[in-house]
Write a protein that holds these residues in place. Structure first.
Motif, PDB file in Angstrom:
ATOM      1  N   SER A 140     -44.562  49.302  39.723  1.00 20.95           N
ATOM      2  CA  SER A 140     -43.840  48.395  40.597  1.00 20.95           C
ATOM      3  C   SER A 140     -42.879  47.615  39.710  1.00 20.95           C
ATOM      4  O   SER A 140     -43.262  47.129  38.652  1.00 20.95           O
ATOM      5  CB  SER A 140     -44.853  47.469  41.280  1.00 20.95           C
ATOM      6  OG  SER A 140     -44.202  46.393  41.909  1.00 20.95           O
ATOM      7  N   CYS A 141     -41.613  47.527  40.128  1.00 19.04           N
ATOM      8  CA  CYS A 141     -40.596  46.886  39.287  1.00 19.04           C
ATOM      9  C   CYS A 141     -40.445  45.410  39.661  1.00 19.04           C
ATOM     10  O   CYS A 141     -40.182  45.089  40.821  1.00 19.04           O
ATOM     11  CB  CYS A 141     -39.257  47.612  39.444  1.00 19.04           C
ATOM     12  SG  CYS A 141     -37.904  46.782  38.579  1.00 19.04           S
ATOM     13  N   PRO A 142     -40.615  44.504  38.686  1.00 22.52           N
ATOM     14  CA  PRO A 142     -40.534  43.074  38.991  1.00 22.52           C
ATOM     15  C   PRO A 142     -39.107  42.585  39.241  1.00 22.52           C
ATOM     16  O   PRO A 142     -38.915  41.460  39.672  1.00 22.52           O
ATOM     17  CB  PRO A 142     -41.114  42.411  37.731  1.00 22.52           C
ATOM     18  CG  PRO A 142     -40.831  43.376  36.638  1.00 22.52           C
ATOM     19  CD  PRO A 142     -40.881  44.750  37.268  1.00 22.52           C
ATOM     20  N   VAL A 143     -38.107  43.422  38.964  1.00 14.88           N
ATOM     21  CA  VAL A 143     -36.721  43.005  39.205  1.00 14.88           C
ATOM     22  C   VAL A 143     -36.276  43.425  40.599  1.00 14.88           C
ATOM     23  O   VAL A 143     -35.828  42.606  41.393  1.00 14.88           O
ATOM     24  CB  VAL A 143     -35.766  43.600  38.157  1.00 14.88           C
ATOM     25  CG1 VAL A 143     -34.336  43.141  38.440  1.00 14.88           C
ATOM     26  CG2 VAL A 143     -36.187  43.199  36.756  1.00 14.88           C
ATOM     27  N   CYS A 144     -36.408  44.709  40.917  1.00 20.45           N
ATOM     28  CA  CYS A 144     -35.859  45.219  42.175  1.00 20.45           C
ATOM     29  C   CYS A 144     -36.926  45.428  43.241  1.00 20.45           C
ATOM     30  O   CYS A 144     -36.598  45.643  44.399  1.00 20.45           O
ATOM     31  CB  CYS A 144     -35.086  46.518  41.926  1.00 20.45           C
ATOM     32  SG  CYS A 144     -36.133  47.928  41.513  1.00 20.45           S
ATOM     33  N   GLY A 145     -38.205  45.419  42.851  1.00 22.68           N
ATOM     34  CA  GLY A 145     -39.253  45.679  43.832  1.00 22.68           C
ATOM     35  C   GLY A 145     -39.443  47.155  44.108  1.00 22.68           C
ATOM     36  O   GLY A 145     -40.262  47.535  44.948  1.00 22.68           O
ATOM     37  N   PRO A 203     -40.218  47.080  34.431  1.00 21.94           N
ATOM     38  CA  PRO A 203     -38.885  47.355  34.963  1.00 21.94           C
ATOM     39  C   PRO A 203     -38.701  48.857  35.158  1.00 21.94           C
ATOM     40  O   PRO A 203     -39.147  49.646  34.323  1.00 21.94           O
ATOM     41  CB  PRO A 203     -37.935  46.841  33.882  1.00 21.94           C
ATOM     42  CG  PRO A 203     -38.761  46.221  32.823  1.00 21.94           C
ATOM     43  CD  PRO A 203     -40.196  46.512  33.079  1.00 21.94           C
ATOM     44  N   CYS A 204     -38.082  49.243  36.274  1.00 20.26           N
ATOM     45  CA  CYS A 204     -37.870  50.667  36.523  1.00 20.26           C
ATOM     46  C   CYS A 204     -36.734  51.173  35.630  1.00 20.26           C
ATOM     47  O   CYS A 204     -35.927  50.389  35.133  1.00 20.26           O
ATOM     48  CB  CYS A 204     -37.546  50.901  37.993  1.00 20.26           C
ATOM     49  SG  CYS A 204     -35.977  50.205  38.524  1.00 20.26           S
ATOM     50  N   PRO A 205     -36.663  52.478  35.406  1.00 22.20           N
ATOM     51  CA  PRO A 205     -35.593  53.019  34.557  1.00 22.20           C
ATOM     52  C   PRO A 205     -34.199  52.619  35.036  1.00 22.20           C
ATOM     53  O   PRO A 205     -33.319  52.335  34.225  1.00 22.20           O
ATOM     54  CB  PRO A 205     -35.808  54.532  34.654  1.00 22.20           C
ATOM     55  CG  PRO A 205     -37.270  54.685  34.910  1.00 22.20           C
ATOM     56  CD  PRO A 205     -37.642  53.520  35.787  1.00 22.20           C
ATOM     57  N   GLU A 206     -33.998  52.564  36.351  1.00 21.86           N
ATOM     58  CA  GLU A 206     -32.677  52.182  36.868  1.00 21.86           C
ATOM     59  C   GLU A 206     -32.342  50.739  36.468  1.00 21.86           C
ATOM     60  O   GLU A 206     -31.207  50.428  36.129  1.00 21.86           O
ATOM     61  CB  GLU A 206     -32.630  52.305  38.395  1.00 21.86           C
ATOM     62  CG  GLU A 206     -32.659  53.725  38.899  1.00 21.86           C
ATOM     63  CD  GLU A 206     -34.084  54.235  39.106  1.00 21.86           C
ATOM     64  OE1 GLU A 206     -35.049  53.561  38.650  1.00 21.86           O
ATOM     65  OE2 GLU A 206     -34.237  55.312  39.704  1.00 21.86           O
ATOM     66  N   CYS A 207     -33.329  49.849  36.521  1.00 25.73           N
ATOM     67  CA  CYS A 207     -33.074  48.453  36.143  1.00 25.73           C
ATOM     68  C   CYS A 207     -32.796  48.348  34.642  1.00 25.73           C
ATOM     69  O   CYS A 207     -31.972  47.531  34.225  1.00 25.73           O
ATOM     70  CB  CYS A 207     -34.242  47.553  36.536  1.00 25.73           C
ATOM     71  SG  CYS A 207     -34.209  47.083  38.291  1.00 25.73           S
ATOM     72  N   LEU A 208     -33.461  49.176  33.841  1.00 23.88           N
ATOM     73  CA  LEU A 208     -33.193  49.142  32.400  1.00 23.88           C
ATOM     74  C   LEU A 208     -31.760  49.577  32.117  1.00 23.88           C
ATOM     75  O   LEU A 208     -31.071  48.989  31.285  1.00 23.88           O
ATOM     76  CB  LEU A 208     -34.184  50.047  31.648  1.00 23.88           C
ATOM     77  CG  LEU A 208     -35.630  49.543  31.628  1.00 23.88           C
ATOM     78  CD1 LEU A 208     -36.545  50.583  31.005  1.00 23.88           C
ATOM     79  CD2 LEU A 208     -35.735  48.229  30.879  1.00 23.88           C
ATOM     80  N   ALA A 239     -30.595  47.906  47.424  1.00 23.01           N
ATOM     81  CA  ALA A 239     -30.958  49.233  47.935  1.00 23.01           C
ATOM     82  C   ALA A 239     -32.323  49.665  47.391  1.00 23.01           C
ATOM     83  O   ALA A 239     -33.138  50.248  48.110  1.00 23.01           O
ATOM     84  CB  ALA A 239     -29.881  50.248  47.554  1.00 23.01           C
ATOM     85  N   ARG A 240     -32.588  49.369  46.111  1.00 23.88           N
ATOM     86  CA  ARG A 240     -33.894  49.749  45.549  1.00 23.88           C
ATOM     87  C   ARG A 240     -35.024  48.928  46.174  1.00 23.88           C
ATOM     88  O   ARG A 240     -36.131  49.413  46.351  1.00 23.88           O
ATOM     89  CB  ARG A 240     -33.881  49.581  44.024  1.00 23.88           C
ATOM     90  CG  ARG A 240     -32.978  50.589  43.316  1.00 23.88           C
ATOM     91  CD  ARG A 240     -33.362  50.798  41.866  1.00 23.88           C
ATOM     92  NE  ARG A 240     -33.058  49.678  40.988  1.00 23.88           N
ATOM     93  CZ  ARG A 240     -31.871  49.473  40.412  1.00 23.88           C
ATOM     94  NH1 ARG A 240     -30.873  50.316  40.624  1.00 23.88           N
ATOM     95  NH2 ARG A 240     -31.685  48.454  39.603  1.00 23.88           N
ATOM     96  N   ALA A 241     -34.729  47.654  46.514  1.00 21.53           N
ATOM     97  CA  ALA A 241     -35.742  46.827  47.180  1.00 21.53           C
ATOM     98  C   ALA A 241     -36.079  47.421  48.547  1.00 21.53           C
ATOM     99  O   ALA A 241     -37.251  47.525  48.929  1.00 21.53           O
ATOM    100  CB  ALA A 241     -35.252  45.389  47.314  1.00 21.53           C
TER     101      ALA A 241
HETATM  102 ZN   LIG Z   1     -36.101  48.003  39.173  1.00 19.64          ZN
END
Ligand SMILES: [Zn+2]
Length: 258
Positions: free
Chosen positions: A153-158, A172-177, A199-201
């Motif tokens: 679960s990504c703490p930035v985008c959900g 953090p998900c790879p996209e957020c990195l 969109a990721r949320a």
């Molecule tokens: Zn993310």
């Protein structure tokens, strides 16, 4: 508020917290740390000065017993600040900058619907710009495009992913990195990145529903609320808010104590 943000603090704060936060940040950004790389020294000097100013401002504020600004947490920047280089500590598994994966990550292979998880042991890229291979414990390597991070679960985008496990990793998900790296270089992309996070949320909310996981769903909805609140922010505020969120999540995840 800018001083608080720079030092990664939230109200209320006291003298001890200000000093501790300042010491932690300066230890990583001090120009001496980057002496071997002249290009980084100037950026490190600028940032160290900004951190010193931030500490002095907050200590003076506490000393004078002034009221803290209320009603808004908007952060104003006159210009984007350089952000500390985050060299991974030697005992941490390095993060592959192309795939956003590192050893120990749990992943699913294409077509991503199985319950079986593979564990990443590392990555290899053929030639600069070539195919990136993800090395998997006890299995053949797989192309980066055919591997997806699982049970997180990504703490930035959900954003999140199954399968349903007892402990989904919070990271953090790879996209957020990738977005963090872009944002550090190209502040003008902040608006596009904000939309991508929203969109990721959305996708995270749908995924959490299909997994029947309330906690993942709550996080995704909270992140969607957060990113929508940034909609009216000006470019500088938006850049600062996104950078702050990415950086906090990245630091928590990449520090060994996390
Ligand atoms: Zn993310």
């Amino acid at each position: 508020m800018r001083a608080l943000w720079l030092l990664g603090l939230a109200l209320p704060v006291d003298v001890r917290e200000v000093n501790a936060a300042w010491r932690g940040r300066v230890a990583r950004t001090h120009p001496d740390v980057h002496a071997s790389e002249p290009s980084k020294v100037a950026a490190a000097e600028t940032l160290t000065r900004a951190l010193n100013d931030a500490k002095d401002t907050l200590l003076a504020w506490i000393e004078a017993d002034l009221e803290w600004p209320t009603g808004t947490t908007t952060v104003r920047f006159d210009e984007p600040d350089p952000w500390p280089e985050r060299e991974p500590a030697p005992h941490e598994a390095p993060i592959c900058l192309r795939s956003g994966l590192r050893a120990g990550d749990r992943v699913r292979r294409w077509p991503y619907d199985g319950l079986e998880l593979s564990v990443v042991t590392g990555t290899e890229t053929d030639t600069p710009g070539g195919t990136t291979w993800v090395l998997l414990a006890g299995e053949q390597a797989e192309r980066m495009e055919r591997v997806r991070l699982a049970a997180f679960s990504c703490p930035v985008c959900g954003g999140c992913s199954g399968p349903d496990v007892d402990e989904a990793s919070l990271r953090p998900c790879p996209e957020c990195l990738v977005d963090l790296r872009r944002l550090e270089r190209r502040p003008e992309e902040a608006d596009r990145i904000r939309r991508a996070i929203e969109a990721r949320a959305e996708a995270g909310i749908a995924t959490a529903q299909s997994l029947l996981d309330g906690r993942l769903g709550d996080r995704a909805r909270e992140r969607r609320r957060w990113v929508r609140r940034l909609l009216p922010a000006g470019p500088d505020d938006l850049h600062a808010a996104l950078l702050g969120a990415f950086s906090r999540a990245f630091e928590r995840w990449s520090s060994p104590a996390a």
